[in-house]
Scaffold this active site. Structure first.
Site, PDB file in Angstrom:
ATOM      1  N   SER A 153      -5.504   5.457   5.086  1.00  0.00           N
ATOM      2  CA  SER A 153      -4.525   4.535   5.641  1.00  0.00           C
ATOM      3  C   SER A 153      -4.657   4.514   7.154  1.00  0.00           C
ATOM      4  CB  SER A 153      -3.125   4.986   5.247  1.00  0.00           C
ATOM      5  OG  SER A 153      -2.143   4.355   6.045  1.00  0.00           O
TER       6      SER A 153
ATOM      7  N   CYS B 173       4.593  -2.322   8.520  1.00  0.00           N
ATOM      8  CA  CYS B 173       4.994  -1.008   9.047  1.00  0.00           C
ATOM      9  C   CYS B 173       4.623  -0.850  10.517  1.00  0.00           C
ATOM     10  CB  CYS B 173       4.391   0.101   8.193  1.00  0.00           C
ATOM     11  SG  CYS B 173       4.981   0.058   6.482  1.00  0.00           S
TER      12      CYS B 173
ATOM     13  N   CYS C 241       0.518  -8.188   5.233  1.00  0.00           N
ATOM     14  CA  CYS C 241       0.181  -6.784   5.016  1.00  0.00           C
ATOM     15  C   CYS C 241      -1.267  -6.553   4.620  1.00  0.00           C
ATOM     16  CB  CYS C 241       1.167  -6.159   4.040  1.00  0.00           C
ATOM     17  SG  CYS C 241       2.783  -5.905   4.827  1.00  0.00           S
ATOM     18  N   ASP C 242      -1.546  -5.292   4.291  1.00  0.00           N
ATOM     19  CA  ASP C 242      -2.873  -4.695   4.360  1.00  0.00           C
ATOM     20  C   ASP C 242      -4.031  -5.529   3.813  1.00  0.00           C
ATOM     21  OD1 ASP C 242      -0.804  -2.705   4.605  1.00  0.00           O
ATOM     22  OD2 ASP C 242      -2.380  -1.232   4.616  1.00  0.00           O
ATOM     23  N   LYS C 243      -4.029  -5.828   2.522  1.00  0.00           N
ATOM     24  CA  LYS C 243      -5.171  -6.522   1.922  1.00  0.00           C
ATOM     25  C   LYS C 243      -4.962  -8.029   1.867  1.00  0.00           C
ATOM     26  CE  LYS C 243      -6.351  -2.409   1.495  1.00  0.00           C
ATOM     27  NZ  LYS C 243      -5.034  -1.951   1.961  1.00  0.00           N
TER      28      LYS C 243
ATOM     29  N   ASP D  83       0.817  -1.207   0.000  1.00  0.00           N
ATOM     30  CA  ASP D  83       0.000   0.000   0.000  1.00  0.00           C
ATOM     31  C   ASP D  83       0.856   1.264   0.000  1.00  0.00           C
ATOM     32  OD1 ASP D  83      -2.031  -1.930   0.439  1.00  0.00           O
ATOM     33  OD2 ASP D  83      -3.268  -0.387   1.363  1.00  0.00           O
TER      34      ASP D  83
ATOM     35  N   GLU E 233      -6.722   4.949  -0.862  1.00  0.00           N
ATOM     36  CA  GLU E 233      -6.388   5.533   0.432  1.00  0.00           C
ATOM     37  C   GLU E 233      -5.854   6.946   0.228  1.00  0.00           C
ATOM     38  OE1 GLU E 233      -5.293   1.757   3.295  1.00  0.00           O
ATOM     39  OE2 GLU E 233      -3.667   2.933   2.454  1.00  0.00           O
TER      40      GLU E 233
END
Length: 550
Positions: A466, A191, A119-121, A78, A442
């Protein structure tokens, strides 16, 4: 076993030949086939070390009597996708991940899955696949990145995004910008703050689909992460033996636990999208009202970056998600009887003391008496909007200002960096929702630049933010502009009122004028007319229902 479909009988001779070509003989084919989904790639810092995590998970499967068979899943960073057309793809990739895992698991009749993610998705995509397939599954993450260090303080990637605003405002020079860039992300892992990736890995733990420590043990703690992955491989074999499936674990009580933890730690607003989508795959409905009702009774116990100075390594040292759940259980907010991949929540939190009271507050003395996220409604968001209340300064909880309207993120960034936005404005970024974006981009770039420049403004969008975003930033405004929602009817200079304690988002324009504008509104041409995103835009639902495909 499901895998007997492809292993037993004379008509499966060709299948066994193909397994032989893989080095799997009669001995191996007599054991369960366990898919190990490896989302390793060399583009995401949170995934660059997942080969060794996957190997550890496979060792756990072997040791527990199964045969691990590895296959890949895609992943988009991202942060690298942020601020350009690439940001149209991460949310849309969630569906591709879920679909591809479903295809691989069913196409090969696998008995169970260990899902290696970070991570994100990727994490929500894996969980969606687990709920959809409903075969025994354990999710194991690669762990959070350690915080960086700059001028005596802990920093992370959000500091780099905000540094752009500091630079544009003339508060730092190019040498300082370069020094911050090099300090903020010291190595592998998701992160370091409580951004979307770490929020969802903590949600995985709270849902019961990951082992204790899944969300908080740092990636750099390689021994602990390898042990966790090996234990995950062993755990899936026990689930298979007991026939415990994801929908046995991801019940409504499990989702209520996850939402309570989310509110208690102040997770990313993206968790609302993802938990809703995962529940949809499990055959459950999570209305926005449920998030709001749980937030109203859940105290906010941690102040993690970007809302505060602590990072995931601090939360881990403080006792992790188990300690948070133990504390919340004192108010009856946790269903301790809920199943996990290794027993019950009650088993996990039987001994889970808070080790650092400076990181995890008690329910008697929380940072706030209500949760980290809030759902706003009003004539601007009849179907709801979401804000990370825990990341909003006290003097911005109630805010009113004139609308500065932009039909894309790019146009808004150009105005912000061009010094066209002033104190008191409400920046409106529309046509960036699930359909309009497409992909619900985002908005970390504009919010981070605003923060760095020190502007006292609010921002609202039918896109999303985000987990690294801070400030009075309202996202997920539903219905979105592309569906003709009220956000499409805002005009430059209109007054917008944001009342977070009152849960209100209002456009100070009378109903007659709004009706007149609605009658004159014309849906714009799609921004993308071919390829996957065009198909996605035609099929995706609203943000308030999780932006799932139907």
């Amino acid at each position: 076993m499901r895998s007997e479909t492809v292993k037993l009988g004379s008509t499966r001779a060709a299948h066994r030949s193909l397994f032989n070509a893989l080095g799997l003989g009669k001995k191996e084919l007599g054991k369960p086939l366990i898919g190990v989904v490896n989302s390793f790639n060399e583009l995401i810092p949170g995934h660059m070390h997942l080969r060794e995590i996957t190997d550890a998970a496979k060792n756990g499967v072997w040791q527990a009597g199964g045969v691990p068979v590895e296959f890949p899943a895609i992943g988009i960073c991202d942060g690298i996708a942020m601020g350009h057309d690439g940001m149209r793809y991460p949310l849309a990739s969630r569906e591709l991940i879920a679909d591809s895992v479903e295809a691989m698991a069913n196409g090969h009749a696998l008995d169970a899955l260990v899902m290696v993610t970070n991570c994100d998705k990727i994490t929500p995509g894996m969980l969606m696949a687990a709920a959809r397939l409903n075969i025994p599954c354990v999710v194991v993450s690669g762990g959070p990145m350690l915080a960086g260090h700059y001028k005596g303080r802990n920093v992370s990637v959000s500091t780099s995004f905000e540094a752009a605003g500091l630079f544009e405002a003339g508060k730092i020079n190019s040498e300082e910008l370069d020094a911050m860039e090099r300090a903020n992300c010291p190595g592998c892992g998701s992160c370091a703050g409580l951004f979307t990736a770490n929020s969802m890995n903590c949600m995985t733990e709270a849902l019961g689909m990951g082992l204790s420590g899944n969300g908080t043990i740092p990636a750099a703690h390689t021994g602990a992460r390898r042990m966790l992955a090996r234990d995950a491989g062993a755990a899936v074999m026990k689930l298979l033996e007991k026939n415990i499936k994801p929908r046995d674990i991801m019940t409504m009580k499990a989702f209520e636990n996850a939402i309570a933890v989310d509110m208690g730690i102040g997770g990313s607003s993206n968790t609302v999208l993802h938990l809703t989508a995962i529940a949809y795959e499990a055959g459950l409905e999570l209305p926005l009202s449920l998030f709001d009702s749980i937030a109203a009774k859940t105290p906010y116990l941690t102040k993690m970056s970007p809302s505060g100075s602590h990072h995931l390594e601090d939360l881990n040292e403080a006792g992790g998600i188990n300690a948070v759940m133990k504390e919340l259980s004192k108010l009856g907010l946790i269903h301790t009887e809920a199943l996990t991949v290794t027993g019950t929540i009650g088993d996990r939190i039987q001994y889970a003391p808070i080790q650092r009271p400076d990181v995890i507050k008690s329910v008697e003395a929380p940072y706030r008496k209500t949760g980290g996220l809030a759902v706003l409604r009003g004539n601007l968001a009849p179907d709801g909007a979401v804000i990370k209340e825990s990341a909003v300064a006290e003097d911005m909880l109630v805010f009113e200002g004139k609308a500065r309207v932009f039909d894309s993120e790019d146009a808004a960034i150009e105005a912000i960096t061009g010094k066209q936005i002033v104190h008191g404005d409400v920046v409106v970024i529309r046509y960036e929702g699930p359909k309009g974006g497409p992909g619900m981009k985002e908005m970390l770039n504009p919010t981070a630049v605003i923060t760095g420049m020190g502007l006292k403004v609010a921002l609202m969008t039918d896109g999303r933010f985000s987990g690294a975003t801070q400030g009075a930033c309202v996202g997920h405004v539903s219905p979105e502009a592309m569906d003709g929602g009220p956000i499409a009817l805002i005009q430059e200079g209109d007054v917008i009122s944001i009342d977070i304690p009152g849960r209100k988002l209002e456009l100070k324009v009378d109903d007659a004028e709004l009706a007149k504008r609605k009658a004159a509104w014309v849906c714009p041409e799609p921004k993308v007319k071919s390829g996957y995103l065009a198909r996605y835009a035609r099929m995706v639902t609203s943000a308030n229902t999780g932006a799932v495909l139907k």
